[in-house]
Design a protein around this motif. Structure first.
Motif, PDB file in Angstrom:
ATOM      1  N   HIS A 154       0.828  -1.218   0.029  1.00  0.00           N
ATOM      2  CA  HIS A 154      -0.076  -0.068   0.114  1.00  0.00           C
ATOM      3  C   HIS A 154       0.972   1.283  -0.001  1.00  0.00           C
ATOM      4  CE1 HIS A 154      -3.447  -2.309   0.377  1.00  0.00           C
ATOM      5  NE2 HIS A 154      -3.333  -2.878   1.575  1.00  0.00           N
ATOM      6  N   GLU A 155       2.142   1.158   0.604  1.00  0.00           N
ATOM      7  CA  GLU A 155       2.934   2.316   0.526  1.00  0.00           C
ATOM      8  C   GLU A 155       3.378   2.657  -0.697  1.00  0.00           C
ATOM      9  OE1 GLU A 155       6.023   2.203   3.740  1.00  0.00           O
ATOM     10  OE2 GLU A 155       4.482   1.695   5.513  1.00  0.00           O
ATOM     11  N   PHE A 156       3.725   1.365  -1.471  1.00  0.00           N
ATOM     12  CA  PHE A 156       4.232   1.445  -2.581  1.00  0.00           C
ATOM     13  C   PHE A 156       3.178   2.015  -3.554  1.00  0.00           C
ATOM     14  CE2 PHE A 156       7.258  -2.054  -1.944  1.00  0.00           C
ATOM     15  CZ  PHE A 156       8.551  -1.447  -1.619  1.00  0.00           C
ATOM     16  N   GLY A 157       1.950   1.680  -3.349  1.00  0.00           N
ATOM     17  CA  GLY A 157       0.618   2.401  -3.991  1.00  0.00           C
ATOM     18  C   GLY A 157       0.574   3.603  -4.010  1.00  0.00           C
ATOM     19  N   VAL A 158       0.706   4.198  -3.048  1.00  0.00           N
ATOM     20  CA  VAL A 158       0.674   5.522  -2.601  1.00  0.00           C
ATOM     21  C   VAL A 158       1.514   6.416  -3.187  1.00  0.00           C
ATOM     22  CG1 VAL A 158       0.872   7.242  -0.705  1.00  0.00           C
ATOM     23  CG2 VAL A 158      -0.428   5.424  -0.202  1.00  0.00           C
ATOM     24  N   GLN A 159       2.713   6.144  -3.558  1.00  0.00           N
ATOM     25  CA  GLN A 159       4.093   6.674  -4.391  1.00  0.00           C
ATOM     26  C   GLN A 159       3.493   6.692  -5.577  1.00  0.00           C
ATOM     27  OE1 GLN A 159       5.843   8.724  -2.372  1.00  0.00           O
ATOM     28  NE2 GLN A 159       4.720   7.654  -0.675  1.00  0.00           N
ATOM     29  N   LYS A 160       3.007   5.585  -6.060  1.00  0.00           N
ATOM     30  CA  LYS A 160       2.451   5.558  -7.679  1.00  0.00           C
ATOM     31  C   LYS A 160       1.256   6.560  -7.738  1.00  0.00           C
ATOM     32  CE  LYS A 160       4.188   3.710 -10.278  1.00  0.00           C
ATOM     33  NZ  LYS A 160       5.100   3.771 -11.298  1.00  0.00           N
ATOM     34  N   ALA A 161       0.431   6.487  -6.960  1.00  0.00           N
ATOM     35  CA  ALA A 161      -0.586   7.488  -7.076  1.00  0.00           C
ATOM     36  C   ALA A 161      -0.146   8.831  -7.307  1.00  0.00           C
ATOM     37  CB  ALA A 161      -1.661   7.363  -5.777  1.00  0.00           C
ATOM     38  N   TYR A 162       0.831   9.382  -6.398  1.00  0.00           N
ATOM     39  CA  TYR A 162       1.292  10.656  -6.559  1.00  0.00           C
ATOM     40  C   TYR A 162       1.763  10.713  -8.063  1.00  0.00           C
ATOM     41  CZ  TYR A 162       1.001  12.324  -1.641  1.00  0.00           C
ATOM     42  OH  TYR A 162       0.354  12.300  -0.680  1.00  0.00           O
ATOM     43  N   GLU A 163       2.607   9.749  -8.590  1.00  0.00           N
ATOM     44  CA  GLU A 163       3.135   9.775 -10.086  1.00  0.00           C
ATOM     45  C   GLU A 163       2.298   9.961 -10.812  1.00  0.00           C
ATOM     46  OE1 GLU A 163       6.097   7.080 -11.441  1.00  0.00           O
ATOM     47  OE2 GLU A 163       6.435   6.473  -9.230  1.00  0.00           O
ATOM     48  N   VAL A 164       0.977   9.151 -10.640  1.00  0.00           N
ATOM     49  CA  VAL A 164      -0.237   9.181 -11.823  1.00  0.00           C
ATOM     50  C   VAL A 164      -0.885  10.669 -11.530  1.00  0.00           C
ATOM     51  CG1 VAL A 164      -2.274   7.979 -12.575  1.00  0.00           C
ATOM     52  CG2 VAL A 164      -0.281   6.833 -11.808  1.00  0.00           C
ATOM     53  N   LEU A 165      -0.911  11.185 -10.591  1.00  0.00           N
ATOM     54  CA  LEU A 165      -1.572  12.538 -10.548  1.00  0.00           C
ATOM     55  C   LEU A 165      -0.894  13.505 -11.105  1.00  0.00           C
ATOM     56  CD1 LEU A 165      -3.327  14.480  -9.220  1.00  0.00           C
ATOM     57  CD2 LEU A 165      -1.901  14.682  -7.229  1.00  0.00           C
ATOM     58  N   GLU A 166       0.600  13.393 -11.384  1.00  0.00           N
ATOM     59  CA  GLU A 166       1.605  14.272 -11.850  1.00  0.00           C
ATOM     60  C   GLU A 166       1.232  14.132 -13.585  1.00  0.00           C
ATOM     61  OE1 GLU A 166       5.446  13.806 -10.714  1.00  0.00           O
ATOM     62  OE2 GLU A 166       5.226  15.011  -8.942  1.00  0.00           O
ATOM     63  N   TRP A 167       1.206  12.738 -13.975  1.00  0.00           N
ATOM     64  CA  TRP A 167       0.622  12.573 -15.266  1.00  0.00           C
ATOM     65  C   TRP A 167      -0.439  13.169 -15.617  1.00  0.00           C
ATOM     66  CZ3 TRP A 167       1.530   6.484 -14.628  1.00  0.00           C
ATOM     67  CH2 TRP A 167       3.028   6.408 -14.261  1.00  0.00           C
ATOM     68  N   CYS A 168      -1.611  12.986 -14.844  1.00  0.00           N
ATOM     69  CA  CYS A 168      -2.924  13.477 -15.170  1.00  0.00           C
ATOM     70  C   CYS A 168      -2.754  15.175 -15.249  1.00  0.00           C
ATOM     71  CB  CYS A 168      -3.828  13.155 -14.241  1.00  0.00           C
ATOM     72  SG  CYS A 168      -4.191  11.444 -14.224  1.00  0.00           S
ATOM     73  N   LEU A 169      -1.986  15.831 -14.407  1.00  0.00           N
ATOM     74  CA  LEU A 169      -1.906  17.247 -14.472  1.00  0.00           C
ATOM     75  C   LEU A 169      -1.047  17.510 -15.932  1.00  0.00           C
ATOM     76  CD1 LEU A 169      -0.839  17.858 -10.814  1.00  0.00           C
ATOM     77  CD2 LEU A 169      -3.075  18.740 -11.830  1.00  0.00           C
ATOM     78  N   GLU A 170      -0.079  16.705 -16.273  1.00  0.00           N
ATOM     79  CA  GLU A 170       0.673  17.128 -17.653  1.00  0.00           C
ATOM     80  C   GLU A 170      -0.337  17.089 -18.493  1.00  0.00           C
ATOM     81  OE1 GLU A 170       4.522  15.384 -19.778  1.00  0.00           O
ATOM     82  OE2 GLU A 170       3.800  14.231 -18.022  1.00  0.00           O
ATOM     83  N   MET A 171      -1.271  16.208 -18.695  1.00  0.00           N
ATOM     84  CA  MET A 171      -2.212  15.851 -19.767  1.00  0.00           C
ATOM     85  C   MET A 171      -3.215  16.723 -19.644  1.00  0.00           C
ATOM     86  SD  MET A 171      -0.115  13.475 -20.899  1.00  0.00           S
ATOM     87  CE  MET A 171      -0.818  13.416 -22.596  1.00  0.00           C
ATOM     88  N   GLY A 172      -3.444  17.480 -18.634  1.00  0.00           N
ATOM     89  CA  GLY A 172      -4.475  18.417 -18.505  1.00  0.00           C
ATOM     90  C   GLY A 172      -5.894  17.969 -18.445  1.00  0.00           C
ATOM     91  N   ILE A 173      -5.841  16.550 -17.678  1.00  0.00           N
ATOM     92  CA  ILE A 173      -7.296  15.827 -17.196  1.00  0.00           C
ATOM     93  C   ILE A 173      -8.056  16.740 -16.070  1.00  0.00           C
ATOM     94  CG2 ILE A 173      -8.209  13.890 -16.481  1.00  0.00           C
ATOM     95  CD1 ILE A 173      -5.991  12.376 -18.117  1.00  0.00           C
ATOM     96  N   ARG A 174      -9.262  17.223 -16.144  1.00  0.00           N
ATOM     97  CA  ARG A 174      -9.667  18.088 -15.330  1.00  0.00           C
ATOM     98  C   ARG A 174     -10.508  17.390 -14.147  1.00  0.00           C
ATOM     99  NH1 ARG A 174      -8.458  22.937 -14.797  1.00  0.00           N
ATOM    100  NH2 ARG A 174     -10.598  23.418 -14.147  1.00  0.00           N
ATOM    101  N   THR A 175     -10.693  16.038 -14.225  1.00  0.00           N
ATOM    102  CA  THR A 175     -11.424  15.381 -13.047  1.00  0.00           C
ATOM    103  C   THR A 175     -11.045  13.982 -13.146  1.00  0.00           C
ATOM    104  OG1 THR A 175     -13.531  16.565 -13.527  1.00  0.00           O
ATOM    105  CG2 THR A 175     -13.672  14.764 -12.042  1.00  0.00           C
ATOM    106  N   VAL A 176     -10.559  13.653 -11.888  1.00  0.00           N
ATOM    107  CA  VAL A 176      -9.910  12.187 -11.667  1.00  0.00           C
ATOM    108  C   VAL A 176     -10.590  11.745 -10.367  1.00  0.00           C
ATOM    109  CG1 VAL A 176      -7.905  10.877 -11.138  1.00  0.00           C
ATOM    110  CG2 VAL A 176      -7.845  12.918 -12.854  1.00  0.00           C
ATOM    111  N   THR A 177     -10.995  10.490 -10.606  1.00  0.00           N
ATOM    112  CA  THR A 177     -11.550   9.732  -9.428  1.00  0.00           C
ATOM    113  C   THR A 177     -10.917   8.379  -9.166  1.00  0.00           C
ATOM    114  OG1 THR A 177     -13.827  10.593  -9.669  1.00  0.00           O
ATOM    115  CG2 THR A 177     -13.614   8.608  -8.302  1.00  0.00           C
ATOM    116  N   VAL A 178     -10.282   8.372  -8.027  1.00  0.00           N
ATOM    117  CA  VAL A 178      -9.264   7.129  -7.659  1.00  0.00           C
ATOM    118  C   VAL A 178     -10.114   6.303  -6.468  1.00  0.00           C
ATOM    119  CG1 VAL A 178      -7.125   8.018  -8.469  1.00  0.00           C
ATOM    120  CG2 VAL A 178      -7.765   8.459  -5.977  1.00  0.00           C
TER     121      VAL A 178
END
Length: 263
Positions: free
Chosen positions: A55-79
């Motif tokens: 789960h700790e590894f998963g949290v770090q991955k979630a931050y990475e994916v959030l950065e990718w979504c911001l980079e791509m300009g995705i306006r709404t994300v539900t995790v």
């Protein structure tokens, strides 16, 4: 020999990812991306570690994916990070997860990526199953980001799709009772739109694209009502192993379907 081959392949991998990123950025992006973060425990077991480390590894991955979504300009994300059924796990694992949630909620409230990009964080799901400490951490993070005007990040905790629909119908019925409406009047006024107004994601676009990791080809109750017209992508990799290139391939798949059907 194997290490040498892997070393030689890295520049090619980097070039492919860079080319794919450029290609995907030119296409349409989902207005609302749903993410089912699956595979943390299996990842930990494969490494001979306890589930909490996964789960700790998963949290770090979630931050990475959030950065990718911001980079791509995705306006709404539900995790989706914790379902109603997850409460059935061992008390030790649930307690460790609760501690992780509190720690990360406090961290997100000060995270520069959240603040600089004006990410508005919302928690969706049933909160009554959580301790006062966890609920307070959720409320602090929501209050800290309430006025942000950037991406909306929904964190589904204590979430179940069936429970969400039940809660929406309950809300509608209670409101009808307060207005003194009869059961017949309620039935005559009942529409999909009225239920939609009372879902946890009310006011946001329905997800047009949902990604699930770990190879499971099912939604498991995720956004059941809202996903009626969603596109889906099921990645074979476990969540902590989900790479940017996997994310870009998923988006390319979404864009190909959008072009195919002329949307």
């Amino acid at each position: 020999m194997l290490r040498r081959l892997l070393g030689l392949s890295r520049p090619l991998y980097w070039l492919y990812e860079k080319r794919l990123l450029k290609e995907v950025k030119k296409g349409p992006m989902p207005r609302h991306l749903g993410l089912i973060l699956d595979g943390n425990r299996r990842y930990a077991r494969a490494l001979g570690l306890p589930p909490t480390k996964g789960h700790e590894f998963g949290v770090q991955k979630a931050y990475e994916v959030l950065e990718w979504c911001l980079e791509m300009g995705i306006r709404t994300v539900t995790v989706w990070v914790f379902s109603t059924e997850n409460f059935r796990r061992s008390p030790e694992e649930v307690e460790a997860l609760m501690g992780l949630f509190v720690r990360e909620a406090e961290r997100m409230a000060e995270d520069h990526r959240i603040l600089e990009n004006q990410v508005q964080v919302r928690f969706i799901g049933r909160r009554e199953g959580f301790s006062p400490e966890v609920r307070a951490a959720m409320e602090r993070l929501e209050a800290r980001t309430r006025h942000h005007q950037g991406m909306v990040l929904n964190i589904a905790m204590g979430y179940g799709g069936r429970e969400e629909i039940v809660d929406a119908v309950k809300s509608l019925l209670l409101e009808a009772e307060e207005r003194g409406l009869s059961p017949k009047e309620v039935a005559e006024a009942l529409t999909a739109e009225e239920i939609g107004k009372r879902l946890y994601t009310a006011g946001l676009p329905d997800p047009d694209f949902i990604i699930r990791t770990s190879g499971e080809i099912r939604l498991s109750g995720f956004l059941l009502w809202q996903s009626a017209y969603s596109e889906f992508y099921f990645a074979d990799v476990l969540w902590p192993e989900f790479r940017k290139i996997d994310f870009l391939r998923a988006l390319r798949s979404y864009q190909a379907r959008e072009r195919r059907f002329g949307r």
